[in-house]
Design an enzyme around this catalytic site. Structure first.
Site, mmCIF file in Angstrom:
data_model
loop_
_atom_site.group_PDB
_atom_site.id
_atom_site.type_symbol
_atom_site.label_atom_id
_atom_site.label_comp_id
_atom_site.label_asym_id
_atom_site.label_seq_id
_atom_site.Cartn_x
_atom_site.Cartn_y
_atom_site.Cartn_z
ATOM 1 N N SER A 148 -5.606 -2.911 -35.439
ATOM 2 C CA SER A 148 -4.368 -2.398 -36.058
ATOM 3 C C SER A 148 -3.487 -1.846 -34.954
ATOM 4 O O SER A 148 -3.976 -1.434 -33.897
ATOM 5 C CB SER A 148 -4.704 -1.272 -37.028
ATOM 6 O OG SER A 148 -3.538 -0.598 -37.441
ATOM 7 N N TYR A 163 -9.384 6.240 -39.693
ATOM 8 C CA TYR A 163 -8.907 4.883 -39.436
ATOM 9 C C TYR A 163 -8.483 4.723 -37.969
ATOM 10 O O TYR A 163 -8.871 3.764 -37.296
ATOM 11 C CB TYR A 163 -7.730 4.624 -40.375
ATOM 12 C CG TYR A 163 -7.207 3.222 -40.387
ATOM 13 C CD1 TYR A 163 -7.869 2.224 -41.097
ATOM 14 C CD2 TYR A 163 -6.035 2.885 -39.718
ATOM 15 C CE1 TYR A 163 -7.373 0.931 -41.125
ATOM 16 C CE2 TYR A 163 -5.534 1.602 -39.747
ATOM 17 C CZ TYR A 163 -6.204 0.627 -40.453
ATOM 18 O OH TYR A 163 -5.714 -0.650 -40.485
HETATM 19 P P1 NDP Z 1 -7.839 -4.826 -48.403
HETATM 20 O O1 NDP Z 1 -8.129 -3.466 -48.931
HETATM 21 O O2 NDP Z 1 -6.868 -5.701 -49.120
HETATM 22 O O3 NDP Z 1 -9.202 -5.640 -48.213
HETATM 23 C C1 NDP Z 1 -10.297 -5.034 -47.570
HETATM 24 C C2 NDP Z 1 -11.395 -6.075 -47.501
HETATM 25 O O4 NDP Z 1 -12.537 -5.524 -46.828
HETATM 26 C C3 NDP Z 1 -11.849 -6.534 -48.868
HETATM 27 O O5 NDP Z 1 -12.047 -7.914 -48.815
HETATM 28 C C4 NDP Z 1 -13.176 -5.808 -49.055
HETATM 29 O O6 NDP Z 1 -14.006 -6.558 -49.938
HETATM 30 C C5 NDP Z 1 -13.696 -5.781 -47.619
HETATM 31 N N1 NDP Z 1 -14.680 -4.724 -47.363
HETATM 32 C C6 NDP Z 1 -14.487 -3.385 -47.442
HETATM 33 N N2 NDP Z 1 -15.623 -2.737 -47.161
HETATM 34 C C7 NDP Z 1 -16.554 -3.692 -46.883
HETATM 35 C C8 NDP Z 1 -17.923 -3.666 -46.525
HETATM 36 N N3 NDP Z 1 -18.588 -2.502 -46.391
HETATM 37 N N4 NDP Z 1 -18.552 -4.831 -46.296
HETATM 38 C C9 NDP Z 1 -17.912 -6.013 -46.435
HETATM 39 N N5 NDP Z 1 -16.610 -6.111 -46.775
HETATM 40 C C10 NDP Z 1 -15.951 -4.955 -47.005
HETATM 41 O O7 NDP Z 1 -7.393 -4.567 -46.900
HETATM 42 P P2 NDP Z 1 -6.354 -5.317 -45.915
HETATM 43 O O8 NDP Z 1 -6.319 -6.756 -46.177
HETATM 44 O O9 NDP Z 1 -5.114 -4.535 -45.909
HETATM 45 O O10 NDP Z 1 -7.068 -5.021 -44.519
HETATM 46 C C11 NDP Z 1 -7.880 -5.979 -43.854
HETATM 47 C C12 NDP Z 1 -8.032 -5.540 -42.411
HETATM 48 O O11 NDP Z 1 -6.729 -5.466 -41.833
HETATM 49 C C13 NDP Z 1 -8.661 -4.161 -42.245
HETATM 50 O O12 NDP Z 1 -9.510 -4.147 -41.126
HETATM 51 C C14 NDP Z 1 -7.465 -3.272 -42.002
HETATM 52 O O13 NDP Z 1 -7.794 -2.125 -41.274
HETATM 53 C C15 NDP Z 1 -6.568 -4.212 -41.200
HETATM 54 N N6 NDP Z 1 -5.168 -3.829 -41.191
HETATM 55 C C16 NDP Z 1 -4.452 -3.741 -42.365
HETATM 56 C C17 NDP Z 1 -3.122 -3.368 -42.322
HETATM 57 C C18 NDP Z 1 -2.284 -3.263 -43.552
HETATM 58 O O14 NDP Z 1 -1.137 -2.766 -43.432
HETATM 59 N N7 NDP Z 1 -2.737 -3.687 -44.705
HETATM 60 C C19 NDP Z 1 -2.462 -3.055 -41.045
HETATM 61 C C20 NDP Z 1 -3.299 -3.189 -39.892
HETATM 62 C C21 NDP Z 1 -4.597 -3.561 -39.970
HETATM 63 P P3 NDP Z 1 -15.091 -5.866 -50.896
HETATM 64 O O15 NDP Z 1 -14.488 -4.605 -51.429
HETATM 65 O O16 NDP Z 1 -15.415 -6.890 -51.937
HETATM 66 O O17 NDP Z 1 -16.257 -5.612 -50.011
#
Ligand code: NDP
Length: 255
Positions: A148, A163
């Protein structure tokens, strides 16, 4: 080979943690679009299976959903084994799964802090450790961490130190892994988005307008806007790029 051909991943196998929704889903779709076989690894079994089925229906590739909690070493090992049994190897690992707690240092419990680190950072370590062993044995591969811009700047006006620390750590993790595994033909890079509207973003209008005022591009990214960079970094087009972090943030961190 033409330039566009070097972006193709025909027949290669890519794991995307958290590939069922948000940025991970868009990256999984992008990788499938250049003909990689895609593995969706997340906790919600039904959501993972649905995403895998949708991607297979849209692109002419094989997909697999493996219920995986990246905080569980047993889950990660079993997922890697199932991928190797199914596809014969692993070419690309995208460490995308990530969470955050939206609260200040004073309000955040140590348990919450540790949970975020365990998913975002240690989860990436677990997956890289076991997928990396397979890549080493097969002559190489690509590890792409979804970090990020928060690795480089403080978030404001919202507070999320858990985070920030997880993403800051991911920078050191990437440097070390890239250095340690270069001799095995494994490239390791980070992709560092700014604000992308997904389930992860839960903020009021005032906060959103504060963010917008810091950006050079007057629009927030959609998950699909992140996918092309992920495809590039996963492909042979980026064969000379390793140990790097690429920020994609609409110019937020310039100010
Ligand atoms: P979402 O909340 O939309 O999705 C998060 C994903 O992570 C889900 O698919 C969830 O699936 C999975 N997940 C969470 N915990 C676990 C776990 N313990 N094991 C396996 N899977 C897990 O998030 P985003 O798409 O926004 O974020 C994705 C990535 O991008 C993250 O690393 C985030 O930090 C990064 N990011 C996002 C930004 C944003 O503005 N949105 C900006 C910068 C970086 P499930 O719950 O089914 O496990």
């Amino acid at each position: 080979m033409g330039v566009l051909d070097s972006f193709r991943l025909d027949g290669r196998t890519a794991i995307v943690t958290g590939g069922n929704r948000g940025i991970g889903r868009a990256i999984a779709e992008g990788l499938a679009d250049v003909d990689a076989n895609v593995v969706i690894a997340n906790r919600d079994e039904d959501a993972g299976a649905e995403a895998a089925a949708d991607i297979a229906a849209d692109a002419d590739v094989e997909t697999l959903a493996v219920r995986t909690d990246v905080t569980s070493e047993a889950d990660v090992r079993a997922m890697v084994e199932e991928v190797v049994d199914t596809f014969g190897g692993i070419d690309v690992l995208v460490n995308n799964a990530g969470v955050t707690y939206h609260n200040s240092v004073a309000d955040k419990s140590v348990v919450e802090f540790q949970e975020t680190i365990d998913i975002n950072l240690t989860g990436a370590y677990r997956c890289s450790k076991y997928a990396g062993e397979v890549m080493k044995g097969d002559g190489g591969g690509v590890i792409l961490n979804v970090s990020s811009m928060s690795a480089f700047v403080a978030n404001y006006p919202q507070h999320q130190v858990d985070y920030q620390v997880s993403k800051g750590g991911m920078e050191a993790f990437k440097n070390q892994l890239a250095s340690e595994w270069a001799e095995h033909g494994i490239r390791v890079n980070n992709l560092n988005p700014g604000y992308v509207f997904t389930d992860n973003i839960v903020h009021g209008e005032e906060t959103v307008e504060t963010w917008r005022s810091e950006m050079l591009v007057d629009e927030f990214a959609r998950p699909a806007d992140i996918a092309p960079l992920a495809v590039y970094l996963a492909s042979d087009a980026a064969w000379y790029v390793t140990g790097e972090s690429v920020v994609i943030d609409g110019g937020y961190t310039v100010r």
